[in-house]
Design an enzyme around this catalytic site. Structure first.
Site, PDB file in Angstrom:
ATOM      1  CB  SER A   1       1.221   4.681   3.694  1.00 60.68           C
ATOM      2  OG  SER A   1       0.253   4.776   2.664  1.00 60.68           O
ATOM      3  CE  LYS A   2      -0.301  -0.375   9.054  1.00 58.15           C
ATOM      4  NZ  LYS A   2      -0.779  -0.744  10.357  1.00 58.15           N
ATOM      5  NE  ARG A   3      -3.435   6.263   5.202  1.00 57.93           N
ATOM      6  CZ  ARG A   3      -2.632   7.242   4.852  1.00 57.93           C
ATOM      7  NH1 ARG A   3      -2.892   7.962   3.796  1.00 57.93           N
ATOM      8  NH2 ARG A   3      -1.567   7.530   5.569  1.00 57.93           N
TER       9      ARG A   3
ATOM     10  N   GLY B   1      -1.677  -0.391   0.075  1.00 53.93           N
ATOM     11  CA  GLY B   1      -1.335  -1.805  -0.148  1.00 53.93           C
ATOM     12  C   GLY B   1      -0.601  -2.351   1.058  1.00 53.93           C
TER      13      GLY B   1
END
Ligand code: GLU
Length: 483
Positions: free
Chosen positions: A255-257, A259
């Site tokens: 997930s974006k969270r 990286g």
């Protein structure tokens, strides 16, 4: 039958690394089997439209070298390749399903659906309750027609039969079987006249003669609905292959969270295309046990869907960096030089002549991950002002080291040709005659000429800095720090 595969992204604004893995596997499969690779843009969710998303996606695919034979802009015999341009096709097939009794009109409002869900005793059961809701079965043919004629808002739903096993073969996962009691009466056509993903996806895969559907595992729960649709239409299903999820280090879904997940971010950071694609290719598949570096032609040659793993693949950025270094160190000096020149001008450093720049890039390529790091990492190569590391100074500058290097500087000043080999030869001689280890000599030299403890080989560094600049640095340093 000619192999035809497709990459069918929704234009969300960027290409996700997982999307690139899907695109790449489709591409490898198509090329391996002499088939066609199709790009189809699935933009039926009008609430999630992002400007220029398709262009950005295409840019990232191009950068990665994932070519397609048919798609937006390039065309092909099965177009259009953008779903929002195919609405009439979906309407036609929806009408066919309604006619055959496999789909039906429903008129419920969002609120009514919410109330139905809340009234269920089992809170996990979110299925549409066809028997109590407002649809053509509960309202009857006449009322339904009246509502349609009056322009009432409606959706079209899939009429999922009760208690039947839906089975399909997945090339990676083997036999999959789901009971229809676990399948919702999926909306096929939304009230805005757009199809949902499920309908559009099946209609397009069929009308575009797709032979293999290769996509991420997150779509596996949708596949039984698709199989039902194929059956209702009387179409043969394509072969399915669901690729393993991409995971963070902690095994959670990537997930974006944790990286970056956008291909363009990796590109902009300076990862080399071939290194990045090699890394992506190995997320879920090991072509052979003995190595990790593969050219794209080898990947095509070795690709085998049946060898793709079922379990999730960790997106290991340390491995990506390692891969990048493997590719960086194999780049020809001229290529590295051109890359470094671009970086130098971007970062406001003076460029040397192109041969020296190429030699510097070549010298430092194993000490960095990105070429963009070289200007600051080796700033003393490009600028005569560089800072002196205090700790290094304290450790390696004293009366003894001063007395050791001063005669050596004299020797250097008499060198006719200031090359690695000449410098090395006289320094080694000096090490013998002075009875000092090379290390003891190199440190003060490195301190004076570069100001910091780590860098490339000292004699190469000296050759590239050049005799005149080295001599100037010796002079200036000794007059500033002379003991
Ligand atoms: N539009 C879907 C996506 O965004 C496609 C899934 C599929 O390949 O069927 O990934």
């Amino acid at each position: 039958m000619k192999v035809r595969v497709r990459f069918a992204p929704s234009p969300t604004g960027y290409l996700h690394v997982g999307g690139l893995r899907t695109a790449l596997y489709n591409y490898l499969f198509a090329r391996k089997h002499g088939g066609a690779m199709i790009l189809r843009i699935e933009d039926t969710d009008r609430t999630r439209l992002v400007e220029n998303a398709t262009e950005k996606l295409i840019d990232s695919l191009k950068w990665a070298g994932v070519e397609y034979d048919e798609g937006p802009h390039v065309g092909g015999d099965f177009g259009p390749y953008v779903q929002s341009e195919r609405l009439a096709i979906y309407q036609k097939y929806v009408a066919e399903l309604i006619g055959s009794g496999h789909a039906y009109y429903a008129f419920d409002t969002q609120d009514e659906i919410a109330v139905m869900r809340e009234s269920k005793t089992d809170s996990f059961d979110t299925k549409y309750d066809r028997k109590v809701m407002k649809n053509q079965f509960t309202l009857g043919a006449e009322k339904t027609q009246e509502l349609l004629d009056g322009g009432a808002e409606y959706v079209v739903r899939l009429k999922v039969p009760e208690n039947q096993e839906v089975r399909f073969q997945d090339l990676i996962r083997g036999d999959v079987s789901v009971n229809t009691n676990d399948i919702d009466d999926q909306i096929l056509l939304k009230s805005d006249g757009f199809p949902t993903y499920h309908l559009a996806n099946v209609v397009d895969d069929y009308t575009m003669s797709i032979t293999h559907v290769i996509r991420g595992e997150e779509w596996l729960p949708s596949t039984p609905k698709h199989v039902l649709l194929y059956n209702f239409f009387g179409w043969q299903t394509p072969q399915f292959a669901h690729l393993p999820l991409l995971l963070n280090h902690d095994k959670s879904k990537l997930s974006k969270r944790q990286g970056s997940v956008a291909v363009e971010d990796f590109r902009d950071k300076g990862y080399l295309r071939d290194a990045f694609v090699n890394f992506i290719a190995l997320l879920g598949w090991n072509p052979t046990a003995d190595r990790e570096i593969y050219a794209i032609e080898e990947l095509i040659d070795l690709f085998n869907l049946e060898k793709v793993n079922k379990g999730g693949a960790v997106f290991d950025t340390a491995k990506l960096d390692w891969m990048q270094q493997q590719y960086l160190k194999d780049l020809p000096a001229e290529t590295l030089g051109i890359m470094l020149e671009t970086e130098l001008s971007k970062q406001g450093f003076k460029s040397a002549d192109s041969t020296t720049t190429a030699a510097i890039a070549h010298l430092f390529r194993e000490r960095v991950i990105f070429v963009s790091e070289i200007p600051t990492f080796a700033s003393y190569m490009f600028a005569d002002e560089y800072s002196i590391d205090e700790e290094y100074l304290a450790k390696h500058w004293n009366l003894e080291t001063r007395n050791l290097v001063v005669p050596l500087i004299e020797i250097y000043s008499n060198l006719e040709s200031f090359t690695h080999d000449e410098i090395a030869a006289v320094t080694k001689d000096y090490s013998k005659t002075s009875n000092k280890k090379m290390g003891e000599i190199i440190h003060p030299l490195r301190l004076i000429l570069t100001g910091k403890p780590n860098g490339a080989g000292m004699f190469d560094t000296m050759q590239l800095i050049g005799k005149e600049r080295c001599m100037k640095r010796f002079d200036e340093f000794i007059s500033k720090y002379g003991i």
